[in-house]
Motif scaffolding. Structure first.
Motif, PDB file in Angstrom:
ATOM      1  N   SER A 117       1.140  -1.095   0.258  1.00 57.42           N
ATOM      2  CA  SER A 117       0.248   0.157   0.057  1.00 57.42           C
ATOM      3  C   SER A 117       0.965   1.206  -0.575  1.00 57.42           C
ATOM      4  CB  SER A 117      -0.957   0.082   1.570  1.00 57.42           C
ATOM      5  OG  SER A 117      -0.367   0.232   2.685  1.00 57.42           O
ATOM      6  N   TYR A 119       6.022   1.585  -4.089  1.00 56.87           N
ATOM      7  CA  TYR A 119       4.974   1.537  -4.188  1.00 56.87           C
ATOM      8  C   TYR A 119       3.834   2.149  -5.644  1.00 56.87           C
ATOM      9  CZ  TYR A 119      -0.216   1.108  -4.505  1.00 56.87           C
ATOM     10  OH  TYR A 119      -1.864   1.198  -4.649  1.00 56.87           O
ATOM     11  N   LEU A 152       1.800   4.276  -7.849  1.00 61.29           N
ATOM     12  CA  LEU A 152      -0.021   4.743  -7.718  1.00 61.29           C
ATOM     13  C   LEU A 152      -1.053   4.295  -8.974  1.00 61.29           C
ATOM     14  CD1 LEU A 152       1.219   8.812  -6.829  1.00 61.29           C
ATOM     15  CD2 LEU A 152       0.139   6.354  -5.807  1.00 61.29           C
ATOM     16  N   GLN A 153      -1.586   3.634  -8.277  1.00 59.15           N
ATOM     17  CA  GLN A 153      -2.934   3.544  -9.605  1.00 59.15           C
ATOM     18  C   GLN A 153      -3.689   4.855 -10.629  1.00 59.15           C
ATOM     19  OE1 GLN A 153      -3.242   0.119 -10.190  1.00 59.15           O
ATOM     20  NE2 GLN A 153      -1.426  -0.243  -8.893  1.00 59.15           N
ATOM     21  N   SER A 154      -3.775   4.708 -10.894  1.00 61.62           N
ATOM     22  CA  SER A 154      -4.206   5.993 -11.781  1.00 61.62           C
ATOM     23  C   SER A 154      -5.703   6.501 -11.208  1.00 61.62           C
ATOM     24  CB  SER A 154      -4.961   5.821 -13.449  1.00 61.62           C
ATOM     25  OG  SER A 154      -5.566   7.291 -14.354  1.00 61.62           O
ATOM     26  N   GLN A 179      -5.947   7.200  -8.521  1.00 60.16           N
ATOM     27  CA  GLN A 179      -4.816   7.592  -7.049  1.00 60.16           C
ATOM     28  C   GLN A 179      -4.009   8.614  -7.661  1.00 60.16           C
ATOM     29  OE1 GLN A 179      -2.740   3.775  -6.225  1.00 60.16           O
ATOM     30  NE2 GLN A 179      -4.215   3.882  -4.144  1.00 60.16           N
ATOM     31  N   ARG A 180      -3.195   8.698  -8.481  1.00 54.69           N
ATOM     32  CA  ARG A 180      -2.412  10.040  -8.528  1.00 54.69           C
ATOM     33  C   ARG A 180      -3.593  11.262  -8.255  1.00 54.69           C
ATOM     34  NH1 ARG A 180      -1.748  10.348 -14.744  1.00 54.69           N
ATOM     35  NH2 ARG A 180      -2.613  13.457 -13.764  1.00 54.69           N
ATOM     36  N   SER A 192       5.116   8.612 -14.269  1.00 59.16           N
ATOM     37  CA  SER A 192       4.352   8.303 -12.920  1.00 59.16           C
ATOM     38  C   SER A 192       5.322   8.805 -11.867  1.00 59.16           C
ATOM     39  CB  SER A 192       3.309   7.221 -12.977  1.00 59.16           C
ATOM     40  OG  SER A 192       2.719   7.357 -13.650  1.00 59.16           O
ATOM     41  N   SER A 225       6.178   7.506  -7.987  1.00 62.68           N
ATOM     42  CA  SER A 225       5.477   6.469  -8.017  1.00 62.68           C
ATOM     43  C   SER A 225       5.660   5.303  -9.072  1.00 62.68           C
ATOM     44  CB  SER A 225       4.120   6.198  -8.671  1.00 62.68           C
ATOM     45  OG  SER A 225       3.217   5.249  -9.394  1.00 62.68           O
TER      46      SER A 225
END
Length: 691
Positions: A284, A314, A316-318, A320-321, A500, A551
């Motif tokens: 996470s 980690y 980051l998912q799209s 989350q960014r 990212s 990221s």
């Protein structure tokens, strides 16, 4: 004069029209004087031959030499400042039989310069002014590519300098008191600027300066290679992480052109961290790092072992960014005109724009002799407007980089977005030569803006004037990464594949500290990270700046250690504590079985207090053979060896490029973009590259 000789002249910029006229007038007048002098014995159409001057009576020899050398000096001057036809005519007439003058035909350069009937074959010579105008018009009518003279880097400054040289040369050539010149050795000497060897008081010593070797004008910080340290004396190693990749890309460009990179340009950690590795992922963003430790035999020293510390960040998912609020700061000075500079930057920025989301914002600031806003902050949803502003960029002027930085930060502050990543991306080929140029002052500006939440990243391009030392300092103080883009593939890697990682941080001020157990380890050395060393007390001090991780970034650190009982490079002190006295007794507990202890400290992007992750280094992480490790571990060790060879590190013994190739080839694994195969090829090229 051969094709390579004339090709060397491509960087000589055209001077002012007045200087051209002066040089051409000198050349044509010298021809006339030489012909008139020759007519006393050979007729009006007789060519001037150096051998004729030496074959006459003693009384006529000085005059003959004077006319010959004056013609030669003026011709070479005209050639070097943009009048190639004058040189062709003179060269042709030296070789023609008496009574011929004018018609010249020959392929002079790779571009196919054929000059036919450059001057009419008539006995009656036109006036100097008419001849100058006539030749200048014919030269101007030829395609620019024939002369291989691209636009100068800094036209205003260089033109003034060249004009002064041309006027001095013309005056010298026409001066009746000028001394005879030394006989030229060959045509290559002309191109190298060393043909003329006349007394300095006449200005000829600097008439044709030798060309500057562009590769030696790049600037790099000089740092000593990390030494071997005794655990008994200095058991703790502390450094800031580094995710930059500029050093590897710069070395690739150098090696691909047949030369080894400057040793100061090689930062081994940037070689290692250039490549993607499939390290175990953290679960996470709350704990954004997962360290993985491997202990394996050293391939270049049978007595030692390598401790491989891999830290995966980690991804980051799209969803989350955060939003991106970016200011592109682009160097558009004259030196950025070549294809590997501004055109490459424009392509790279277009790639990045395609990766951003509609709600992200982009602004564009340019700088040359001054700076200006080319595009006010614009949403990516209006992509056409952004692309049009990028396409409109053109190069010209000097380099007021500091002024551009200040304007970019001003624009970023005026449009600061608390919920976004606010970042300036500086794209440049080199140094700042106008305005504030003091490195410490620039760093101070960037540090203050960093504390306000505006970060700085570097996108370097080009060679010959690249100030890597300054770019590294600015990126480190701006909480950003320094990348070097030498081709479109690298631009795609940095701004598309790793967009990212480049733009969105997951942690700030990331530091690593390793404490070695003197009961198990007698010596150690950290491979690379020379520019990232920290004091031991800096590790727990949250006020000390360190590297940021984006990221999905991964960081690799490799230590070489000497186990207790193995042959050491550093002798124990005669009067210091003996190694046996420093060892931990078996009853001390589980620490006795540890080689060392790794600690990682970081701050989350929106927090000011650091957090700690720690892990022991023990026998459970050790393997007996290097072949028992993963492809990622073996390949990163091969890269570390390659970087050390280029750096000239004295600690890898007889390990060679062939050994690097063998180890890397066996560890390529999945290589979808060919990065690992490229490393193998670079090692092959490095074997025969010139220093």
């Amino acid at each position: 004069m051969t094709e390579p000789d004339l090709t060397r002249l491509k960087d000589v910029p055209p001077p002012r029209d007045a200087a051209k006229r002066a040089a051409l007038a000198a050349a044509m007048a010298a021809f006339d004087d030489a012909k008139k002098s020759g007519s006393e014995t050979q007729g009006n159409d007789a060519p001037v031959r150096p051998r004729d001057a030496l074959s006459r009576t003693e009384g006529k020899k000085p005059m003959r030499l004077l006319h010959t050398n004056r013609a030669l000096a003026a011709s070479v001057a005209a050639l070097m400042i943009g009048a190639p036809t004058a040189f062709l005519v003179y060269k042709h007439n030296l070789a023609q039989p008496a009574g011929t003058f004018g018609k010249v035909s020959g392929n002079v350069t790779g571009g196919g310069l054929d000059v036919v009937d450059a001057l009419p074959p008539t006995p009656a010579r036109p006036s100097v002014a008419e001849a100058v105008d006539e030749n200048r018009g014919k030269v101007a009518a030829l395609p620019q590519s024939h002369f291989m003279l691209p636009a100068p880097a800094k036209p205003a400054t260089i033109a003034r300098q060249e004009a002064k040289k041309a006027e001095r040369v013309a005056n010298f050539a026409m001066s009746a008191s000028a001394p005879p010149l030394a006989k030229p050795k060959d045509a290559r000497a002309v191109a190298n600027g060393v043909m003329m060897q006349a007394p300095a008081e006449h200005g000829m010593a600097e008439m044709l300066p030798p060309p500057v070797d562009q590769e030696f004008r790049d600037k790099f910080d000089s740092k000593d290679i990390n030494p071997v340290k005794q655990v008994a004396q200095e058991p703790v190693s502390t450094f800031s992480i580094d995710v930059d990749t500029a050093s590897y890309a710069f070395a690739r460009r150098a090696i691909s052109s047949g030369r080894l990179p400057p040793k100061d340009s090689v930062r081994v950690e940037e070689f290692i961290n250039y490549f993607p590795y499939n390290y175990p992922q953290p679960e996470s963003a709350d704990i954004p790092f997962k360290p993985t430790i491997t202990v394996a035999p050293s391939p270049w020293n049978a007595h030692n072992r390598l401790v491989h510390v891999a830290v995966q960040g980690y991804a980051l998912q799209s969803a989350q960014r955060p939003r991106a609020n970016l200011v592109f700061l682009v160097d558009v000075s004259g030196s950025m005109a070549s294809e590997d500079k501004l055109p490459l930057v424009k392509n790279a920025l277009r790639m990045l724009v395609d990766e951003l989301k509609p709600e992200d914002t982009v602004a564009l600031v340019t700088y040359a002799s001054g700076s200006g806003v080319a595009l006010e902050p614009t949403k990516i949803s209006d992509k056409g407007k952004i692309i049009a502003a990028i396409d409109a960029l053109g190069a010209g002027g000097s380099t007021a980089g500091a002024q551009g930085i200040q304007d970019a930060y001003r624009l970023a502050e005026e449009n600061f977005d608390k919920g976004a990543v606010n970042r300036v991306i500086l794209s440049t080929d080199g140094d700042f030569n106008v305005g504030v140029t003091d490195q410490s002052e620039l760093k101070g500006v960037i540090e203050r803006k960093r504390d306000k939440g505006i970060f700085l990243s570097i996108l370097g391009v080009g060679q010959g004037n690249y100030n890597d030392a300054l770019m590294q300092a600015l990126a480190q103080n701006g909480n950003g990464a320094a990348a070097y883009v030498d081709n479109l593939n690298e631009a795609r890697k940095v701004l598309v594949e790793e967009a990212s990682s480049t733009l969105f941080p997951i942690a700030r001020d990331v530091k690593i500290q390793v404490e070695w157990n003197p009961a198990r380890v007698s010596e150690y050395r950290l491979i690379g990270y020379e520019t990232r060393a920290l004091k031991r007390e800096d590790f727990n001090n949250d006020k000390v700046d360190a590297g940021d991780v984006g990221s999905g970034h991964r960081v690799t650190a490799i230590y070489e250690i000497t186990p207790v009982g193995e042959k050491k490079l550093v002798d124990d002190l005669r009067y210091g504590k003996r190694a046996a006295e420093t060892r931990i007794a078996p009853e001390s507990g589980p620490a006795d079985g540890e080689l060392g202890f790794v600690k990682l400290r970081y701050k989350l992007p929106k927090e000011d207090e650091s957090k700690l992750i720690s892990s022991p280094i023990g026998d459970a992480q050790a393997v007996e053979k290097l072949s028992a490790t993963t492809d990622d571990v073996r390949f990163s060790i091969a890269v570390a060896a390659f970087g050390q060879l280029l750096k000239g590190a004295p600690y890898i013994g007889k390990y060679s490029y062939d050994d690097v190739i063998a180890l890397a080839k066996g560890a390529k694994g999945e290589d979808p973009f060919g990065y690992r195969a490229e490393l193998v090829n670079l090692a092959r090229l490095a074997r025969t590259a010139r220093p």
